[in-house]
Design an enzyme around this catalytic site. Sequence first.
Site, mmCIF file in Angstrom:
data_model
loop_
_atom_site.group_PDB
_atom_site.id
_atom_site.type_symbol
_atom_site.label_atom_id
_atom_site.label_comp_id
_atom_site.label_asym_id
_atom_site.label_seq_id
_atom_site.Cartn_x
_atom_site.Cartn_y
_atom_site.Cartn_z
ATOM 1 N N GLY A 34 0.905 14.159 -4.426
ATOM 2 C CA GLY A 34 1.065 13.505 -3.151
ATOM 3 C C GLY A 34 1.697 12.042 -3.267
ATOM 4 N N GLN A 40 2.582 3.473 -0.357
ATOM 5 C CA GLN A 40 2.521 3.319 -1.578
ATOM 6 C C GLN A 40 3.971 2.933 -2.454
ATOM 7 O OE1 GLN A 40 0.409 7.348 -2.412
ATOM 8 N NE2 GLN A 40 -0.249 6.165 -4.069
ATOM 9 N N CYS A 67 -4.708 8.517 -8.479
ATOM 10 C CA CYS A 67 -3.774 7.998 -7.356
ATOM 11 C C CYS A 67 -2.825 7.498 -8.269
ATOM 12 C CB CYS A 67 -4.400 7.122 -6.505
ATOM 13 S SG CYS A 67 -3.549 6.566 -5.346
ATOM 14 N N LEU A 68 -1.554 7.559 -7.751
ATOM 15 C CA LEU A 68 -0.223 6.980 -8.456
ATOM 16 C C LEU A 68 -0.341 5.560 -8.496
ATOM 17 C CD1 LEU A 68 2.607 9.489 -7.368
ATOM 18 C CD2 LEU A 68 1.237 9.301 -9.716
ATOM 19 N N HIS A 103 -6.729 12.741 1.004
ATOM 20 C CA HIS A 103 -6.490 11.481 0.217
ATOM 21 C C HIS A 103 -5.060 10.777 0.801
ATOM 22 C CE1 HIS A 103 -6.044 9.533 -3.724
ATOM 23 N NE2 HIS A 103 -4.820 9.318 -3.404
ATOM 24 N N GLU A 104 -4.200 11.684 1.132
ATOM 25 C CA GLU A 104 -2.743 11.044 1.426
ATOM 26 C C GLU A 104 -2.870 10.306 2.886
ATOM 27 O OE1 GLU A 104 -0.815 10.205 -0.837
ATOM 28 O OE2 GLU A 104 -1.474 11.597 -2.262
ATOM 29 N N HIS A 113 -4.365 6.997 2.995
ATOM 30 C CA HIS A 113 -3.506 6.030 2.715
ATOM 31 C C HIS A 113 -2.772 5.337 3.897
ATOM 32 C CE1 HIS A 113 -3.116 5.518 -1.650
ATOM 33 N NE2 HIS A 113 -2.940 6.903 -1.984
HETATM 34 NI NI NI Z 1 -3.002 8.055 -3.769
#
Ligand code: NI
Length: 182
Positions: A47, A52, A102-103, A144-145, A148
């Site tokens: 994701g 991000q 998480c990226l 999670h997304e 953000h």
């Molecule tokens: Ni993330």
Amino acid sequence: MAILKIARMGHPVLLRQCEPVAEPGAPEIRRLVADMMETMEDAPGVGLAAPQVYQPLRLFVFRVPGGRVSSDPQDAPQPNTVLINPTLELVGDEREIGWEGCLSIPDLRAAVPRARHIRYRGVDCDGNVIEREAFGFHARVVQHEYDHLDGILYPMRMTDFRYFGFNEELNRAAATQAQTGA
Ligand code: NI
């Protein structure tokens, strides 16, 4: 298409309340979505949310590969999906603890509680409505997304910080445990 630079935890763009996308079909939004898909696959990740990649907009991309589906019988793989201006509804009170990375928080992962069952709705760049129920890992990725878009990172959802660590150490510990059965 292009691989985009990913903002890491500490950058203020990750703590913002994001703005709705005025025109989901606009050329710059189509380009952003295509680049985000490519960046997610390249990472690789499951994701990626617009903040991000430094765009404080309410949209994210995600996928659930077959190998990541949880043991929940109602969980299922999902193709690459974009959700623009999404809504999210948690269904019922059931919560599950599961590992998340998480990226924007490289090399780390943690055990995070999430709702087992959700409903979500959004549109894609062609105005098609995407409306699904989700369980297990599919539900976890979307929660999670979605977080953000409200400036929430997974550590802010944690309840037990003992289960927060570097992938390298956690993998080593898991391998040792598997060997010794301890
Ligand atoms: Ni993330």
